[in-house]
Design a protein around this motif. Structure first.
Motif, short mmCIF file in Angstrom:
data_model
loop_
_atom_site.label_atom_id
_atom_site.label_comp_id
_atom_site.label_asym_id
_atom_site.label_seq_id
_atom_site.Cartn_x
_atom_site.Cartn_y
_atom_site.Cartn_z
N VAL A 1 -10.61 2.28 -4.63
CA VAL A 1 -9.64 1.75 -5.59
C VAL A 1 -10.13 1.97 -7.01
N GLU A 2 -11.43 1.69 -7.23
CA GLU A 2 -12.00 1.89 -8.57
C GLU A 2 -11.99 3.36 -8.95
N LYS A 3 -12.36 4.23 -8.01
CA LYS A 3 -12.39 5.66 -8.29
C LYS A 3 -11.00 6.19 -8.62
N ALA A 4 -9.97 5.63 -7.96
CA ALA A 4 -8.59 6.07 -8.20
C ALA A 4 -8.02 5.47 -9.49
N GLY A 5 -8.76 4.55 -10.10
CA GLY A 5 -8.29 3.93 -11.33
C GLY A 5 -7.12 3.00 -11.12
N LEU A 6 -7.02 2.44 -9.92
CA LEU A 6 -5.90 1.55 -9.63
C LEU A 6 -6.19 0.13 -10.10
N GLY A 7 -5.22 -0.47 -10.75
CA GLY A 7 -5.33 -1.87 -11.14
C GLY A 7 -4.95 -2.76 -9.98
N ASN A 8 -4.90 -4.04 -10.24
CA ASN A 8 -4.50 -4.98 -9.21
C ASN A 8 -3.01 -4.86 -8.94
N ARG A 9 -2.60 -5.19 -7.74
CA ARG A 9 -1.18 -5.22 -7.43
C ARG A 9 -0.49 -6.27 -8.30
N VAL A 10 0.79 -6.11 -8.54
CA VAL A 10 1.54 -7.05 -9.36
C VAL A 10 1.63 -8.39 -8.63
N ALA A 11 1.33 -9.47 -9.34
CA ALA A 11 1.34 -10.80 -8.74
C ALA A 11 2.74 -11.18 -8.29
N ALA A 12 2.81 -11.90 -7.19
CA ALA A 12 4.10 -12.33 -6.66
C ALA A 12 4.70 -13.42 -7.54
N PRO A 13 6.00 -13.38 -7.78
CA PRO A 13 6.66 -14.46 -8.51
C PRO A 13 6.85 -15.67 -7.60
N ALA A 14 7.49 -16.70 -8.12
CA ALA A 14 7.64 -17.95 -7.36
C ALA A 14 8.36 -17.74 -6.03
N ALA A 15 9.27 -16.80 -5.97
CA ALA A 15 10.04 -16.57 -4.75
C ALA A 15 9.36 -15.57 -3.81
N VAL B 1 0.85 -1.20 0.00
CA VAL B 1 0.00 0.00 0.00
C VAL B 1 0.88 1.25 0.00
N PHE B 2 1.88 1.24 0.85
CA PHE B 2 2.83 2.35 0.96
C PHE B 2 3.52 2.59 -0.39
N LEU B 3 3.91 1.52 -1.07
CA LEU B 3 4.59 1.64 -2.36
C LEU B 3 3.64 2.14 -3.45
N ARG B 4 2.41 1.61 -3.47
CA ARG B 4 1.46 2.00 -4.52
C ARG B 4 1.10 3.48 -4.42
N GLN B 5 1.19 4.03 -3.23
CA GLN B 5 0.96 5.47 -3.08
C GLN B 5 2.11 6.28 -3.70
N ARG B 6 3.18 5.58 -4.02
CA ARG B 6 4.35 6.20 -4.65
C ARG B 6 4.53 5.71 -6.08
N LYS B 7 3.45 5.17 -6.66
CA LYS B 7 3.44 4.68 -8.03
C LYS B 7 4.44 3.54 -8.25
N LYS B 8 4.63 2.73 -7.21
CA LYS B 8 5.50 1.57 -7.30
C LYS B 8 4.73 0.34 -6.84
N ASP B 9 5.41 -0.81 -6.80
CA ASP B 9 4.78 -2.03 -6.31
C ASP B 9 5.88 -2.90 -5.71
N LEU B 10 5.48 -3.99 -5.06
CA LEU B 10 6.46 -4.88 -4.46
C LEU B 10 7.32 -5.55 -5.53
N TYR B 11 6.70 -5.85 -6.67
CA TYR B 11 7.40 -6.50 -7.77
C TYR B 11 7.12 -5.77 -9.08
N THR B 12 7.98 -5.98 -10.04
CA THR B 12 7.73 -5.52 -11.40
C THR B 12 7.02 -6.65 -12.15
N PRO B 13 6.37 -6.35 -13.26
CA PRO B 13 5.68 -7.41 -14.01
C PRO B 13 6.59 -8.56 -14.45
N ASP B 14 7.90 -8.29 -14.59
CA ASP B 14 8.81 -9.37 -14.99
C ASP B 14 9.45 -10.08 -13.80
N GLY B 15 8.90 -9.86 -12.60
CA GLY B 15 9.30 -10.66 -11.44
C GLY B 15 10.50 -10.16 -10.68
#
Length: 431
Positions: free
Chosen positions: A378-392, A206-220
């Protein structure tokens, strides 16, 4: 609130030592028996979830004459070791309850079947982020069976006695720190305002998404840098040092014993975390209430809807159409929605919420209402789903807890802990 599965176990390296860990409950044997009316379904859960699943399966069988569904169920321990062994042997169950933290990894390994040809996502009344959570590379693989959000849980009974105003729905991180300090002062010596969430990756997201980041990138890869971690851990370290947040010793004890959770033991009436809105109310006679996790400065939203657990179909299934139909049944059939209740999380759609809410107790209704509020925001802010976690992803969870503890016990500085997590996290994700 599932415990993370290590990457070693996920890759099946430990299968030789764990193959004997069979699931308890009914069923066993191979997957589909070679016809399109016979499937095996597997899940983990406690007694309430098991009972609900079994009753729901009977409802499906009553509505679909001639089908055979063999249930297989037990606890979370050993579940994926058993599943990995069955996958390796070419005979996994047809319909599998899947941990969202491991979901993408199984898709990438070719274990799961795209459901689009059997079950159109548009036919499911799920919140949009939950459809996204079950989708990988444009293909739909998993039906969300529940949802949740990052919420703060507070003991209103205690706050009322202390004459402390409850937190607002629109509070910020600064507001939460101030509220924790206010509560700690009112609680008195030896007690605190808030539990420690510095090691919780779900709140860090949540903290990261408020900064336009996420725990992971789409490529893991890691989606954040050391400076982000330093800001996050400095926040919690300052709360601990001020006496507003419980010390690390109490947090360690709470991870081993639910009764030691600060909100239940009376040490701190405020806590932040996902899934607690379902887990905590049955464990106390006090009145628990919920608000969304704090927003960023200026009300910047960063919350998300978790997908609970997913129902997925294995690629080897000989009755994939039937398995997919059953997965969809759990999301659409009114009686089944009522039967499952909140055993797999908060209802994953407005349709399910309206169907289920009249059957819930007061605390459960408050949890549904607050989660629905998050869904709207979340819908009003136009936020998508968080990036899915990779295997690790499980290893990153463990590193977050470990290095937050290292800071809390004074063994590492915030800067050193952040540097170490980045180094070890990158190594884990690289394989």
């Amino acid at each position: 609130m599932n415990r993370p599965l290590s990457r070693r176990s996920f890759l099946g390296v430990a299968a030789g030592s764990t193959a004997a860990l069979a699931l308890s409950g009914c069923g066993g044997g191979s997957g589909g028996a070679g016809d399109d009316k016979t499937i095996r379904m597997t899940w983990w859960g406690g007694d309430a979830r098991n009972t609900a699943y079994l009753k729901s399966i009977e409802l499906f069988k009553k509505a679909n004459a001639g089908v055979t569904i063999t249930p297989q169920y037990g606890g979370y321990d050993g579940y994926f070791d058993k599943f990995n062994t069955e996958v390796a042997g070419g005979k996994p169950a047809d319909l599998v309850q899947m941990d969202t933290a491991l979901f993408k990894g199984y898709v990438e390994k070719g274990v799961l079947l795209p459901l689009d040809q059997h079950l159109a996502p548009s036919s499911l009344p799920l919140y949009k982020p939950l459809i996204e959570a079950g989708t990988v590379d444009g293909k739909f693989y998993g039906v969300s069976s529940g949802t949740g959000a990052a919420l703060a849980t507070f003991d209103k009974t205690v706050l009322d006695k202390l004459k402390v105003e409850p937190p607002a729905d629109t509070w910020t991180w600064d507001d939460m720190a101030a509220k924790a300090k206010e509560i700690a002062k009112a609680m008195g010596s030896g007690k605190y305002g808030i539990a420690d969430s510095g090691g919780d990756d779900e709140n860090f997201v949540v903290f990261l998404r408020q900064r336009k980041k996420d725990l992971y990138t789409p490529d893991g890869k890691l989606g954040f840098v050391a400076a982000d971690l330093e800001e996050w851990w400095t926040y919690w370290e300052e709360l601990r040092k001020s006496g507003a947040c419980v010390p690390s010793k109490i947090s360690t004890e709470a991870r081993a014993d639910d009764s030691a959770l600060p909100i239940l033991s009376g040490l701190a009436p405020l806590t932040l975390g996902t899934g607690l809105e379902v887990k905590l109310p049955p464990l106390t006679k006090n009145e628990l209430h919920f608000v969304p996790a704090p927003t960023g400065q200026g009300g910047v939203e960063g919350n998300y809807l978790s997908a609970g657990v997913l129902l997925t179909v294995t690629k080897t299934s000989k009755a994939a159409a039937l398995a997919a139909k059953l997965a969809g049944w759990f999301a659409t059939d009114p009686e089944t929605i009522r039967t499952m209740g909140i055993t797999r999380g908060i209802p994953p759609s407005e349709t399910a919420a309206k169907e289920l809410t009249p059957t819930l107790d007061a605390a459960q209704k408050r949890a549904v209402e607050t989660t629905s509020l998050v869904a709207e925001r979340v819908e009003k802010a136009g936020l998508g789903n968080r990036v899915a976690a990779p295997a690790a992803g499980g290893e990153i969870k463990e590193l977050m807890v470990r290095f937050n503890d290292e800071v809390g016990y004074g063994r590492l500085t915030v800067a050193d802990a952040a540097k170490r997590l980045i180094e070890e996290g990158e190594k884990a994700l690289a394989g």
